[in-house]
Design a protein around this motif. Structure first.
Motif, PDB file in Angstrom:
ATOM      1  N   ALA A  32      20.837  70.219  46.491  1.00 50.76           N
ATOM      2  CA  ALA A  32      20.957  69.173  47.501  1.00 50.76           C
ATOM      3  C   ALA A  32      22.352  69.234  48.100  1.00 50.76           C
ATOM      4  CB  ALA A  32      20.697  67.801  46.882  1.00 50.76           C
ATOM      5  N   SER A  33      22.426  69.156  49.408  1.00 48.19           N
ATOM      6  CA  SER A  33      23.731  69.223  50.069  1.00 48.19           C
ATOM      7  C   SER A  33      24.541  67.971  49.758  1.00 48.19           C
ATOM      8  CB  SER A  33      23.545  69.372  51.579  1.00 48.19           C
ATOM      9  OG  SER A  33      22.821  68.273  52.091  1.00 48.19           O
ATOM     10  N   GLY A  34      25.842  68.146  49.714  1.00 41.82           N
ATOM     11  CA  GLY A  34      26.724  67.010  49.439  1.00 41.82           C
ATOM     12  C   GLY A  34      27.072  66.887  47.978  1.00 41.82           C
ATOM     13  N   ASP A  35      26.110  66.477  47.144  1.00 41.60           N
ATOM     14  CA  ASP A  35      26.413  66.249  45.724  1.00 41.60           C
ATOM     15  C   ASP A  35      26.117  67.470  44.855  1.00 41.60           C
ATOM     16  OD1 ASP A  35      23.691  66.098  45.952  1.00 41.60           O
ATOM     17  OD2 ASP A  35      23.480  64.165  44.964  1.00 41.60           O
ATOM     18  N   ASN A  36      25.606  68.570  45.446  1.00 44.48           N
ATOM     19  CA  ASN A  36      25.365  69.816  44.728  1.00 44.48           C
ATOM     20  C   ASN A  36      24.403  69.641  43.546  1.00 44.48           C
ATOM     21  OD1 ASN A  36      25.781  72.524  45.020  1.00 44.48           O
ATOM     22  ND2 ASN A  36      27.555  72.596  43.661  1.00 44.48           N
ATOM     23  N   LEU A  37      23.429  68.745  43.669  1.00 43.44           N
ATOM     24  CA  LEU A  37      22.435  68.480  42.631  1.00 43.44           C
ATOM     25  C   LEU A  37      21.354  69.551  42.669  1.00 43.44           C
ATOM     26  CD1 LEU A  37      21.205  66.469  40.504  1.00 43.44           C
ATOM     27  CD2 LEU A  37      19.934  65.500  42.426  1.00 43.44           C
ATOM     28  N   ALA A  38      21.097  70.193  41.529  1.00 47.56           N
ATOM     29  CA  ALA A  38      20.056  71.209  41.436  1.00 47.56           C
ATOM     30  C   ALA A  38      18.683  70.540  41.337  1.00 47.56           C
ATOM     31  CB  ALA A  38      20.284  72.093  40.223  1.00 47.56           C
ATOM     32  N   ILE A  39      17.722  71.112  42.059  1.00 46.79           N
ATOM     33  CA  ILE A  39      16.334  70.640  42.036  1.00 46.79           C
ATOM     34  C   ILE A  39      15.456  71.862  41.814  1.00 46.79           C
ATOM     35  CG2 ILE A  39      14.500  69.489  43.319  1.00 46.79           C
ATOM     36  CD1 ILE A  39      16.813  68.284  45.081  1.00 46.79           C
ATOM     37  N   ALA A  40      14.706  71.871  40.713  1.00 44.15           N
ATOM     38  CA  ALA A  40      13.830  72.999  40.395  1.00 44.15           C
ATOM     39  C   ALA A  40      12.378  72.563  40.485  1.00 44.15           C
ATOM     40  CB  ALA A  40      14.134  73.536  38.999  1.00 44.15           C
ATOM     41  N   ARG A  41      11.564  73.423  41.068  1.00 44.41           N
ATOM     42  CA  ARG A  41      10.128  73.186  41.158  1.00 44.41           C
ATOM     43  C   ARG A  41       9.405  74.387  40.564  1.00 44.41           C
ATOM     44  NH1 ARG A  41       8.725  68.980  44.186  1.00 44.41           N
ATOM     45  NH2 ARG A  41      10.279  68.076  45.532  1.00 44.41           N
ATOM     46  N   TYR A  42       8.376  74.094  39.768  1.00 40.54           N
ATOM     47  CA  TYR A  42       7.538  75.151  39.227  1.00 40.54           C
ATOM     48  C   TYR A  42       6.157  74.597  38.967  1.00 40.54           C
ATOM     49  CZ  TYR A  42       9.331  73.113  34.814  1.00 40.54           C
ATOM     50  OH  TYR A  42       9.707  72.263  33.802  1.00 40.54           O
ATOM     51  N   THR A  43       5.216  75.517  38.754  1.00 44.95           N
ATOM     52  CA  THR A  43       3.837  75.136  38.484  1.00 44.95           C
ATOM     53  C   THR A  43       3.459  75.625  37.097  1.00 44.95           C
ATOM     54  OG1 THR A  43       3.288  75.295  40.823  1.00 44.95           O
ATOM     55  CG2 THR A  43       1.445  75.328  39.280  1.00 44.95           C
ATOM     56  N   LEU A  44       2.853  74.725  36.319  1.00 44.47           N
ATOM     57  CA  LEU A  44       2.365  75.068  34.981  1.00 44.47           C
ATOM     58  C   LEU A  44       0.856  75.263  35.022  1.00 44.47           C
ATOM     59  CD1 LEU A  44       4.045  72.682  32.375  1.00 44.47           C
ATOM     60  CD2 LEU A  44       4.448  75.107  32.728  1.00 44.47           C
ATOM     61  N   ALA A  45       0.401  76.351  34.406  1.00 42.75           N
ATOM     62  CA  ALA A  45      -1.030  76.567  34.193  1.00 42.75           C
ATOM     63  C   ALA A  45      -1.346  76.039  32.797  1.00 42.75           C
ATOM     64  CB  ALA A  45      -1.372  78.038  34.296  1.00 42.75           C
TER      65      ALA A  45
ATOM     66  N   ASP B 288       8.248  82.206  38.905  1.00 43.16           N
ATOM     67  CA  ASP B 288       9.614  81.794  38.593  1.00 43.16           C
ATOM     68  C   ASP B 288       9.907  80.456  39.277  1.00 43.16           C
ATOM     69  OD1 ASP B 288       9.856  84.180  37.259  1.00 43.16           O
ATOM     70  OD2 ASP B 288      11.267  85.079  38.670  1.00 43.16           O
ATOM     71  N   PRO B 289      10.727  79.603  38.655  1.00 37.30           N
ATOM     72  CA  PRO B 289      11.066  78.322  39.284  1.00 37.30           C
ATOM     73  C   PRO B 289      11.773  78.536  40.630  1.00 37.30           C
ATOM     74  CG  PRO B 289      11.718  78.321  36.983  1.00 37.30           C
ATOM     75  CD  PRO B 289      11.316  79.729  37.325  1.00 37.30           C
ATOM     76  N   GLU B 290      11.488  77.650  41.556  1.00 34.78           N
ATOM     77  CA  GLU B 290      12.162  77.640  42.857  1.00 34.78           C
ATOM     78  C   GLU B 290      13.266  76.590  42.769  1.00 34.78           C
ATOM     79  OE1 GLU B 290      11.044  75.815  47.116  1.00 34.78           O
ATOM     80  OE2 GLU B 290       9.611  77.310  46.352  1.00 34.78           O
TER      81      GLU B 290
ATOM     82  N   ALA C 237      17.297  71.358  35.751  1.00 38.08           N
ATOM     83  CA  ALA C 237      16.942  72.291  36.820  1.00 38.08           C
ATOM     84  C   ALA C 237      17.764  73.575  36.710  1.00 38.08           C
ATOM     85  CB  ALA C 237      17.157  71.641  38.179  1.00 38.08           C
ATOM     86  N   GLU C 238      19.036  73.443  36.361  1.00 34.06           N
ATOM     87  CA  GLU C 238      19.891  74.613  36.164  1.00 34.06           C
ATOM     88  C   GLU C 238      19.392  75.443  34.981  1.00 34.06           C
ATOM     89  OE1 GLU C 238      23.795  72.943  35.820  1.00 34.06           O
ATOM     90  OE2 GLU C 238      23.845  72.351  37.928  1.00 34.06           O
ATOM     91  N   PHE C 239      18.925  74.768  33.913  1.00 33.69           N
ATOM     92  CA  PHE C 239      18.338  75.453  32.760  1.00 33.69           C
ATOM     93  C   PHE C 239      17.106  76.238  33.199  1.00 33.69           C
ATOM     94  CE2 PHE C 239      15.230  75.642  29.353  1.00 33.69           C
ATOM     95  CZ  PHE C 239      15.963  76.151  28.298  1.00 33.69           C
ATOM     96  N   ALA C 240      16.247  75.602  33.996  1.00 40.70           N
ATOM     97  CA  ALA C 240      15.029  76.262  34.470  1.00 40.70           C
ATOM     98  C   ALA C 240      15.375  77.509  35.282  1.00 40.70           C
ATOM     99  CB  ALA C 240      14.195  75.289  35.301  1.00 40.70           C
ATOM    100  N   GLU C 241      16.377  77.390  36.127  1.00 42.41           N
ATOM    101  CA  GLU C 241      16.783  78.531  36.955  1.00 42.41           C
ATOM    102  C   GLU C 241      17.275  79.693  36.099  1.00 42.41           C
ATOM    103  OE1 GLU C 241      19.518  79.233  40.885  1.00 42.41           O
ATOM    104  OE2 GLU C 241      20.321  77.872  39.353  1.00 42.41           O
TER     105      GLU C 241
END
Length: 138
Positions: A19-32, A13-15, A57-61
């Motif tokens: 980000a603090s302050g501007d509330n920007l979502a950051i998603a990380r995932y690995t593709l095989a 599942d995506p992690e 990133a919000e979509f990924a979550e």
């Protein structure tokens, strides 16, 4: 030009972090991503780290889960840092600009009600149903 297009399955599942302050979502995932050519008949894959920001990133979550097959496009980004042991570590990841599902919702789920295949001619082309009045797109 730095452009990458990949298709593969999420290894987990995506992690997602914000980000603090501007509330920007950051998603990380690995593709095989399967390799096209196989050595000695064995399946092989590359595991590629991806990162995306903001609404993507919000979509990924919300929608992406382990095993989901997706297609992404973006760019390669490299970097480096020095770890706690003083060794320089090099990183490579894909900064995803676009991501979309690469198969239907029930694909691979083994549902007990398979969809019937569309009727085809002996040459393998699908029959066009009667009553379609639209022009062909080509």
């Amino acid at each position: 030009m730095n452009k990458v297009i990949l298709m593969g399955r999420l290894t987990r599942d995506p992690e997602v972090r914000y980000a603090s302050g501007d509330n920007l979502a950051i998603a990380r995932y690995t593709l095989a991503v399967d390799r096209r050519f196989r050595r000695d008949g064995e399946a092989a894959a590359d595991f590629i780290n991806c990162v995306t920001f903001g609404r993507a990133a919000e979509f990924a979550e919300k929608y992406l889960r382990q095993g989901t097959k997706i297609a992404v496009s973006g760019r390669i980004q490299t970097g480096s840092y020095t770890n706690r042991d003083g060794h320089k570590v090099y990183t490579t990841e894909i900064v995803v600009e676009e991501q979309e599902f690469a198969e239907g919702k029930n694909a691979g789920s083994g549902s007990s009600h398979p969809q019937p295949a569309p009727e085809t001619d002996p040459d393998g082309f699908m029959n066009i149903p009667e009553g379609i009045e639209e022009e062909m797109p080509f």
